[in-house]
Write a protein that holds these residues in place. Structure first.
Motif, PDB file in Angstrom:
ATOM      1  N   TYR A 245     -78.393  20.975 -25.443  1.00 34.75           N
ATOM      2  CA  TYR A 245     -79.028  22.216 -25.883  1.00 34.75           C
ATOM      3  C   TYR A 245     -80.118  21.943 -26.919  1.00 34.75           C
ATOM      4  N   TYR A 246     -81.044  22.883 -27.005  1.00 37.25           N
ATOM      5  CA  TYR A 246     -82.068  22.862 -28.049  1.00 37.25           C
ATOM      6  C   TYR A 246     -81.661  23.813 -29.162  1.00 37.25           C
ATOM      7  N   THR A 247     -81.968  23.465 -30.401  1.00 35.45           N
ATOM      8  CA  THR A 247     -81.622  24.341 -31.525  1.00 35.45           C
ATOM      9  C   THR A 247     -82.502  25.578 -31.510  1.00 35.45           C
ATOM     10  N   PHE A 248     -83.811  25.381 -31.451  1.00 35.71           N
ATOM     11  CA  PHE A 248     -84.775  26.477 -31.375  1.00 35.71           C
ATOM     12  C   PHE A 248     -85.705  26.230 -30.199  1.00 35.71           C
ATOM     13  N   ALA A 249     -86.401  27.279 -29.810  1.00 31.01           N
ATOM     14  CA  ALA A 249     -87.331  27.149 -28.687  1.00 31.01           C
ATOM     15  C   ALA A 249     -88.570  26.362 -29.078  1.00 31.01           C
ATOM     16  N   SER A 250     -89.090  26.601 -30.271  1.00 27.74           N
ATOM     17  CA  SER A 250     -90.413  26.102 -30.617  1.00 27.74           C
ATOM     18  C   SER A 250     -90.526  25.808 -32.102  1.00 27.74           C
ATOM     19  N   LYS A 288     -92.706  18.083 -36.585  1.00 34.87           N
ATOM     20  CA  LYS A 288     -92.957  16.875 -35.787  1.00 34.87           C
ATOM     21  C   LYS A 288     -91.680  16.057 -35.644  1.00 34.87           C
ATOM     22  N   GLU A 289     -90.930  15.921 -36.724  1.00 35.08           N
ATOM     23  CA  GLU A 289     -89.672  15.178 -36.682  1.00 35.08           C
ATOM     24  C   GLU A 289     -88.675  15.831 -35.721  1.00 35.08           C
ATOM     25  N   TRP A 290     -88.541  17.160 -35.807  1.00 33.69           N
ATOM     26  CA  TRP A 290     -87.591  17.879 -34.962  1.00 33.69           C
ATOM     27  C   TRP A 290     -88.014  17.849 -33.490  1.00 33.69           C
ATOM     28  N   LEU A 291     -89.312  17.945 -33.250  1.00 34.71           N
ATOM     29  CA  LEU A 291     -89.793  17.905 -31.875  1.00 34.71           C
ATOM     30  C   LEU A 291     -89.538  16.526 -31.265  1.00 34.71           C
ATOM     31  N   ASP A 292     -89.840  15.469 -32.026  1.00 32.47           N
ATOM     32  CA  ASP A 292     -89.618  14.112 -31.540  1.00 32.47           C
ATOM     33  C   ASP A 292     -88.137  13.821 -31.331  1.00 32.47           C
ATOM     34  N   ALA A 293     -87.296  14.480 -32.146  1.00 30.03           N
ATOM     35  CA  ALA A 293     -85.849  14.262 -32.055  1.00 30.03           C
ATOM     36  C   ALA A 293     -85.206  15.036 -30.908  1.00 30.03           C
ATOM     37  N   GLY A 294     -85.961  15.958 -30.310  1.00 30.52           N
ATOM     38  CA  GLY A 294     -85.425  16.717 -29.197  1.00 30.52           C
ATOM     39  C   GLY A 294     -84.685  17.977 -29.583  1.00 30.52           C
ATOM     40  N   TYR A 295     -84.970  18.512 -30.779  1.00 30.35           N
ATOM     41  CA  TYR A 295     -84.296  19.732 -31.225  1.00 30.35           C
ATOM     42  C   TYR A 295     -85.013  20.998 -30.769  1.00 30.35           C
ATOM     43  N   PHE A 296     -86.282  20.869 -30.383  1.00 29.26           N
ATOM     44  CA  PHE A 296     -87.042  21.984 -29.819  1.00 29.26           C
ATOM     45  C   PHE A 296     -87.230  21.755 -28.319  1.00 29.26           C
ATOM     46  N   ASP A 297     -87.397  22.831 -27.575  1.00 32.32           N
ATOM     47  CA  ASP A 297     -87.707  22.719 -26.150  1.00 32.32           C
ATOM     48  C   ASP A 297     -89.175  22.298 -26.019  1.00 32.32           C
ATOM     49  N   PRO A 298     -89.452  21.125 -25.504  1.00 29.68           N
ATOM     50  CA  PRO A 298     -90.844  20.639 -25.458  1.00 29.68           C
ATOM     51  C   PRO A 298     -91.745  21.428 -24.521  1.00 29.68           C
ATOM     52  N   THR A 299     -91.153  22.217 -23.641  1.00 34.04           N
ATOM     53  CA  THR A 299     -91.981  23.009 -22.717  1.00 34.04           C
ATOM     54  C   THR A 299     -92.482  24.304 -23.346  1.00 34.04           C
ATOM     55  N   VAL A 300     -91.939  24.683 -24.503  1.00 31.42           N
ATOM     56  CA  VAL A 300     -92.325  25.931 -25.164  1.00 31.42           C
ATOM     57  C   VAL A 300     -93.369  25.616 -26.224  1.00 31.42           C
ATOM     58  N   LYS A 301     -94.546  26.133 -26.035  1.00 32.70           N
ATOM     59  CA  LYS A 301     -95.666  25.827 -26.932  1.00 32.70           C
ATOM     60  C   LYS A 301     -96.029  27.079 -27.724  1.00 32.70           C
ATOM     61  N   GLY A 302     -95.470  27.176 -28.912  1.00 29.88           N
ATOM     62  CA  GLY A 302     -95.766  28.305 -29.780  1.00 29.88           C
ATOM     63  C   GLY A 302     -94.885  29.511 -29.478  1.00 29.88           C
ATOM     64  N   GLN A 303     -95.417  30.688 -29.771  1.00 28.55           N
ATOM     65  CA  GLN A 303     -94.699  31.951 -29.591  1.00 28.55           C
ATOM     66  C   GLN A 303     -95.576  32.948 -28.837  1.00 28.55           C
ATOM     67  N   TRP A 304     -94.956  34.082 -28.465  1.00 21.34           N
ATOM     68  CA  TRP A 304     -95.655  35.192 -27.838  1.00 21.34           C
ATOM     69  C   TRP A 304     -96.336  34.771 -26.530  1.00 21.34           C
ATOM     70  N   ASN A 305     -95.659  33.914 -25.780  1.00 17.78           N
ATOM     71  CA  ASN A 305     -96.152  33.511 -24.474  1.00 17.78           C
ATOM     72  C   ASN A 305     -94.992  33.518 -23.485  1.00 17.78           C
ATOM     73  N   ASP A 307     -93.489  31.158 -21.760  1.00 20.05           N
ATOM     74  CA  ASP A 307     -92.460  30.136 -21.935  1.00 20.05           C
ATOM     75  C   ASP A 307     -91.486  30.509 -23.049  1.00 20.05           C
ATOM     76  N   TRP A 308     -92.036  31.063 -24.120  1.00 26.08           N
ATOM     77  CA  TRP A 308     -91.186  31.476 -25.249  1.00 26.08           C
ATOM     78  C   TRP A 308     -90.290  32.639 -24.825  1.00 26.08           C
ATOM     79  N   ASN A 309     -90.852  33.602 -24.118  1.00 18.44           N
ATOM     80  CA  ASN A 309     -90.052  34.728 -23.633  1.00 18.44           C
ATOM     81  C   ASN A 309     -88.929  34.247 -22.714  1.00 18.44           C
ATOM     82  N   GLN A 310     -89.230  33.314 -21.834  1.00 21.33           N
ATOM     83  CA  GLN A 310     -88.218  32.807 -20.911  1.00 21.33           C
ATOM     84  C   GLN A 310     -87.116  32.042 -21.634  1.00 21.33           C
TER      85      GLN A 310
END
Length: 488
Positions: A245-250, A288-305, A307-310
């Motif tokens: 699982y990812y902790t947060f989307a983005s 950057k640390e969290w993204l590299d560690a895999g805690y965010f979903d790498p397919t979600v780029k920012g908010q209000w789009n 991918d974020w809604n999904q």
């Protein structure tokens, strides 16, 4: 004395306000896209709108108020709350554009979307014409969001009336409001020039099924202990990652927590330099640390789009979002495609506020008494605010009423949250919020720092190029900015 037009619009409104009215991009302040209204003949039979005032009333004796109240806003949120609690409302047209009061006065709702800066551009044009506009065309009330409220409460611009000029005494009439909302609505001299029905403390909103799978429990207190601060949250993120699982989307999901805790304004009063706070760069480095560690979903780029809604849907592997009450109601709930009760709330790793819609009386209004009554009804009357909280799920802006709601599970539980009372968690966060110092440049800085470093997080540019791109973008938006000062 009837408040009339004839004041001179300050140069700062022309040089700073219009320069600032460009791409709005985010839904920074509570709410959603403008909705189509279907309610006609809405009766508002709630609470008394008058509200006692110890301040000297505007003297309207012998002077007739205008028959049209023009209210500028970006969606139907404020209109729906006026309809709900202002006892003088008789009916609203089927298209939602005109609300008729019992005395025959009409409220004309002038709605323009926040997106692409349209709302601010239209409002600024109207404000610049205010002095010479016919009474029926004057702006009487307008709304602003936290990210750009400072632009309109500026004492030099002098477009939002001091509440005392309406006969509202903030020290007595608004004594029960959360203090940081009063500060946010005040100019640099401490003069309050707006009021809000909202307080927007943020929580951590999490998936119950993921919590049970990873931690063996979805109990809000136990989950709260696992997300109580950033160090603990990082360890929890590792547990979530181990289970897929990812902790947060983005990376954008955490920005408000850092950005709300900055120590100095982006631009000091009277200065032309943007000073980037160290806490903003902490967000960059941690993201950057969290993204590299895999805690965010790498397919979600920012908010209000899309991918974020999904990422809020049932097929997502995202554990949690960071939202105030409006975020749950306007954003998470519409994007959730599963059963009710799948989400719960608990304390965030750091207290924060996200958003808030401020109501301003416009200088030059020919309806000062109506304007005063509306502001008091929607932002100061405790019973009215409790009704808004109960029926619209807003966390509202009287401390005593929110404490009552926090203790009243029977009336304030949420079906979407599985019967949980979110006010129990919102209230203590709200009482501990200290608002970050504001400037007229906040909206652009907040948006552009996320956009330019988003390119860095996505691997499109390196760190130094992201900084250079921010400097270029911010100077294009605000040509008067002379330099960007980065922390050591």
């Amino acid at each position: 004395m009837k408040i009339k037009g004839g004041y001179e619009m300050k140069k700062r409104l022309v040089s700073v306000l219009l320069a600032a009215a460009v791409i709005a991009g985010t839904l920074a302040g509570c709410g959603s896209e403008p909705k189509q209204s279907s309610n006609a003949d809405t009766n508002a039979d709630a609470g008394n709108a008058e509200g006692a005032s110890n301040a000297e009333d505007v003297d309207t004796a012998g002077e007739e108020e205008g028959k049209i109240i023009n209210i500028y806003c970006w969606n139907n949120e404020f209109r729906e709350r006026v309809e709900l609690v202002y006892s003088e409302v008789k009916e609203t047209s089927a298209d939602g554009t005109v609300t008729t009061l019992n005395d025959g006065t009409e409220i004309h709702w002038i709605i323009n979307p926040n997106q692409d800066g349209v709302y601010q551009q239209k409002l600024d044009e109207a404000l610049l014409n205010q002095a010479n506009a016919a009474d029926d065309d004057k702006v009487d009330i307008f709304l602003s969001e936290t990210d750009y409220v400072n632009k309109y409460t500026d004492a030099e611009a002098d477009v939002a009336m001091p509440l005392t000029e309406l006969g509202i005494n903030p020290d007595t009439d608004l004594a029960d409001q959360y203090s940081f909302t009063k500060v946010t609505a005040s100019d640099m001299n401490g003069v309050q020039r707006g009021s809000t029905w909202q307080c927007c403390p943020g929580l951590l909103v999490y998936r119950r099924d993921i919590a049970k799978d990873v931690f063996g429990t979805d109990d809000p207190e136990e989950i709260g202990a696992k997300v109580k601060d950033w160090d603990t949250m990082k360890a929890t993120a590792e547990e979530l990652k181990a289970k897929g699982y990812y902790t947060f989307a983005s990376y954008a999901d955490t920005f408000r927590l850092y950005g709300n805790s900055i120590d100095a304004p982006w631009v000091a009063e009277g200065d032309t330099a943007i000073k980037v706070d160290q806490k903003i760069m902490n967000w960059v480095n941690d993201s950057k640390e969290w993204l590299d560690a895999g805690y965010f979903d790498p397919t979600v780029k920012g908010q209000w789009n899309a991918d974020w809604n999904q990422a809020m849907g049932s097929a997502s592997k995202v554990f949690a979002f960071l939202f105030p009450a409006w975020g749950i109601d306007f954003t998470l709930s519409p994007n959730w495609d599963g059963e009710s009760g799948a989400w719960a709330v608990t304390n965030p790793p750091q207290e924060y506020n996200w958003g808030g819609s401020y109501v301003h009386a416009c200088k030059g209004t020919d309806n000062p008494q109506h304007v005063k009554d509306i502001i008091l009804a929607v932002t100061a009357n405790k019973d009215n605010l409790l009704k808004i909280s109960k029926e619209k799920t807003d966390f509202t802006n009287t401390q005593s009423s929110m404490r009552e709601a926090a203790a009243d599970d029977a009336n304030f539980s949420s079906e979407f949250l599985g019967g949980q009372n979110p006010f129990k968690y919102f209230a203590p966060v709200a009482e501990n919020i200290v608002i970050a110092p504001l400037s007229a440049y906040d909206q652009g800085c907040v948006e552009l720092i996320q956009n330019t470093f988003g390119d860095y997080f996505q691997g499109n540019v390196d760190y130094d190029k992201a900084k250079a791109n921010f400097e270029t973008a911010i100077k294009e938006r605000y040509p008067e900015i002379s330099e960007v000062v980065w922390p050591d």
